[in-house]
Design an enzyme around this catalytic site. Structure first.
Site, short mmCIF file in Angstrom:
data_model
loop_
_atom_site.label_atom_id
_atom_site.label_comp_id
_atom_site.label_asym_id
_atom_site.label_seq_id
_atom_site.Cartn_x
_atom_site.Cartn_y
_atom_site.Cartn_z
N HIS A 1 0.87 -1.18 0.00
CA HIS A 1 0.00 0.00 0.00
C HIS A 1 0.91 1.23 0.00
CE1 HIS A 1 -3.51 2.33 0.56
NE2 HIS A 1 -3.89 1.98 1.77
N HIS B 1 -1.86 -2.38 -9.75
CA HIS B 1 -2.80 -1.76 -8.83
C HIS B 1 -4.04 -2.63 -8.78
CE1 HIS B 1 -5.36 1.26 -6.97
NE2 HIS B 1 -4.24 1.84 -6.59
N ASP C 1 3.13 5.52 -6.93
CA ASP C 1 4.33 5.36 -6.11
C ASP C 1 5.60 5.25 -6.94
OD1 ASP C 1 3.16 5.41 -3.58
OD2 ASP C 1 2.33 3.43 -3.97
#
Ligand code: ACO
Length: 435
Positions: free
Chosen positions: A271, A312, A369
Site C-alpha cells: 500500500h 494496482h 508510487d
C-alpha cells in the site's frame, strides 16, 4: 425509493434445492450496478465469500470515483487532472470534507481554521523522546497520532457536529506538524514551530527543512510540487487504509484512534510503503544492465520479488496520478538541476516493462508510487519519510470518509463473516492424556 434503488433484480438459484432468491440491484451515479446482499444470510442461510473484497462494496460514498479500466479518478465529480493543475491541497481538502469547491470567503476561512490548528500541545514533544531516534518514522506516526486523543478530549463526541468539525480540522492541520516533528526527531534536530504566514505546503517544508540557526526560504517550485503530491494522495475511495479507518470508526471509536489505525494499514509495502520500496528496488537493481534479470525475477512465481510501483488492485490502465506526477517530477528535477541516475533507470524499467507481454497481458502499469519516490528523494526527503508524506495527505481522505460514515443515519458496526475451515467440535483432552 432511495437514491440508489432500482427496479432491477438479480436472481440466484440454489442448485441443491432449486429455490430461487431475488436480490435487489442498486445503482450509484457512476460505476457498475451493485447486488444488494444484505438480506442474503437471513433469507438463504448463506454467506458470501470475498476475502480481499474484489467484488464487494462496503459502503455508499459521494467522495471519490475510480474507473480502473479507463484510468479515471474523480473527487466529488472533478477529475484529478483538473484538481492537480488548477486547485490547491486546501481546496481539495474542503471539497472532500464538505462536498463542493469553496468560494473565496469559504477558502479563506478554511485555510485560516486549518492554519490556526497547526500547533500541537507542548506535552506532545515529550512523547517523541520515548522513541529511539532510529525508529521508522511510520512507527512514530502511529504512536503519536493515537496519542492525540489523549490531548483533545474536548472534541471526542463523534455525534456532536461541531466537535466532529474541530477534530477534522485538528487532524488535517496537526498531521503535518507531527510528520515534520518526526523527521526532525530522527535527525536529532530541534522541532520547528509552525508559521501561520505560510501556505499549508510551504509551512510543512519549513517545519521539515528549516533550522533555528539559519533563515530558510521556501523554494516555490518545491512548494508547488509538494502541494500537488498532497492533492494526488488526498483520497482514493475504499482502499485498505480507508476501509481500516471506516471499520475502526464503525465501532464509534474516536477519530484520532481511527486515523492511527489508517496509518498502520498504510505502512505496508503493498500500500503506502510502496514508494519507499520503489527507491530501494531501484538501488538494488543498480544499473540498466540488470533490468532484464530483475524483470525475470518479477515474473517468477517462486521468487517473492515484485516490481514495486507497478500494478494496482483497481487501475488496470495507467494510474492517472502517475501521469501528473511524472510531469511534476521532471519540473522538480529540472529546477534543482538534479541528474538522478535512478530516474533514468526508472524510465528504462518503465519502457521495458511496458513492452513485456507479462506486464502488458496483466495490465500492470506504473502506479503513483513509481514516481513519487523519485520526486520526494530529489526534494530532500529520506526514503523512510515517504510513507509519512502519503499519510499526511491521506489524512484528508480518511477524515472525510470517517465524517461521511458518521453522518450516515444507518451507521452500524462493521462485522465481516468468515468461511471457517478449522477443526469441527471435539472433546477437550487433559494435559496428561495428550500425545
Ligand atoms: N510485479 C510482478 N507481478 C505482479 C505485480 C508486480 N508488481 N503486480 C501484480 N503482479 C501479477 C500477479 O503476480 C498476478 O499474476 P498471475 O495472474 O500470473 O497470478 C497478476 O499480476 C495480478 O496481480 P494481483 O496479485 O492479483 O494484483 P492485486 O490486485 O492483488 O495486487 C498490488 C495489487 C498489491 C498493488 C500489486 O500489483 C503489487 O504488489 N504491486 C507492487 C506494490 C505496489 O506498487 N503497491 C502500491 C499500490 S498503489 C498504492 O497503494 C498507492
Amino acid at each position: 425509493m432511495s437514491d440508489t434503488e432500482t427496479n432491477k433484480t438479480f436472481t440466484l438459484t440454489n442448485d441443491e434445492t432449486g429455490e430461487k432468491y431475488t436480490l435487489p440491484v442498486l445503482e450509484g451515479s457512476e460505476g457498475p450496478p451493485v447486488v444488494d446482499i444484505r438480506k442474503l444470510y437471513a433469507e438463504t442461510g448463506h454467506f458470501t465469500f470475498d476475502p480481499s473484497f474484489t467484488a464487494t462494496g462496503s459502503c455508499k460514498s459521494r467522495l471519490t470515483f475510480i474507473d480502473g479500466e479507463k484510468g479515471i479518478l474523480m473527487h466529488r465529480g472533478y477529475s484529478i487532472e483538473d484538481l492537480a493543475s488548477k486547485s490547491s491541497f486546501m481546496e481539495v481538502a474542503y471539497l472532500l470534507l464538505y462536498g463542493d469547491l469553496p468560494n473565496k470567503a469559504q477558502k479563506d476561512k478554511f485555510e485560516h481554521d486549518i492554519t490556526y490548528h497547526t500547533m500541537v500541545h507542548e506535552q506532545i514533544n515529550f512523547f517523541y523522546r520515548g522513541f529511539r531516534r532510529d525508529a521508522h518514522p511510520m512507527a512514530i506516526m502511529c504512536g503519536v497520532m493515537g496519542g492525540l486523543s489523549a490531548f483533545y478530549h474536548d472534541s471526542l463526541d463523534i455525534y456532536d457536529p461541531e466537535q466532529r468539525e474541530i477534530s477534522a480540522h485538528r487532524l488535517i492541520a496537526k498531521v503535518a506538524t507531527l510528520a515534520a516533528m518526526t523527521h526532525k526527531y530522527t535527525l536529532g534536530q530541534p522541532f520547528m514551530y509552525p508559521r501561520n504566514d505560510l501556505s499549508f505546503a510551504e509551512n510543512f517544508l519549513y517545519m521539515t527543512f528549516a533550522v533555528p540557526a539559519e533563515p530558510y526560504k521556501v523554494n516555490p517550485v518545491l512548494a508547488s510540487a509538494m502541494d500537488k503530491i498532497f492533492i494526488l494522495h488526498a483520497d482514493h475511495e475504499q482502499n485498505a487504509s480507508t476501509s481500516t479507518v471506516r471499520l475502526a470508526g464503525s465501532s464509534q471509536a474516536n477519530p484520532f484512534a481511527c486515523i492511527a489505525a489508517g496509518i498502520a494499514s498504510l505502512w505496508g509495502p503493498s500500500h503506502g510503503g510502496a514508494n519507499q520500496a520503489v527507491l530501494e528496488m531501484l538501488d538494488e537493481i543498480g544499473s540498466k544492465d540488470n533490468i532484464p534479470e530483475y524483470l525475470e525475477r518479477a515474473k517468477d512465481k517462486d521468487d517473492p520479488f515484485r516490481l514495486m510501483g507497478f500494478g494496482h488492485r483497481v487501475y488496470k490502465n495507467f494510474d492517472p496520478r502517475a501521469n501528473v506526477l511524472k510531469k511534476a517530477c521532471d519540473e522538480v528535477l529540472d529546477d534543482l538541476g538534479i541528474d538522478d541516475p535512478r530516474l533514468e533507470l526508472a524510465m528504462e524499467l518503465e519502457r521495458i516493462a511496458l513492452e513485456d507481454p507479462y506486464f502488458v497481458d496483466r495490465k500492470l502499469f506504473p502506479n503513483v508510487d513509481f514516481y513519487s519516490g523519485i520526486i520526494l528523494k530529489a526534494m530532500g526527503f529520506p526514503t523512510s519519510m515517504f510513507t509519512v508524506l502519503f499519510a499526511l495527505a491521506r489524512t484528508v481522505g480518511w477524515v472525510s470518509q470517517w465524517k461521511e460514515m458518521i453522518e450516515e443515519p444507518a451507521l452500524r458496526i462493521g462485522r465481516p463473516r468468515q468461511l471457517y475451515t478449522g477443526p469441527k467440535s471435539r472433546p477437550y483432552v487433559d494435559l496428561d492424556d495428550r500425545k
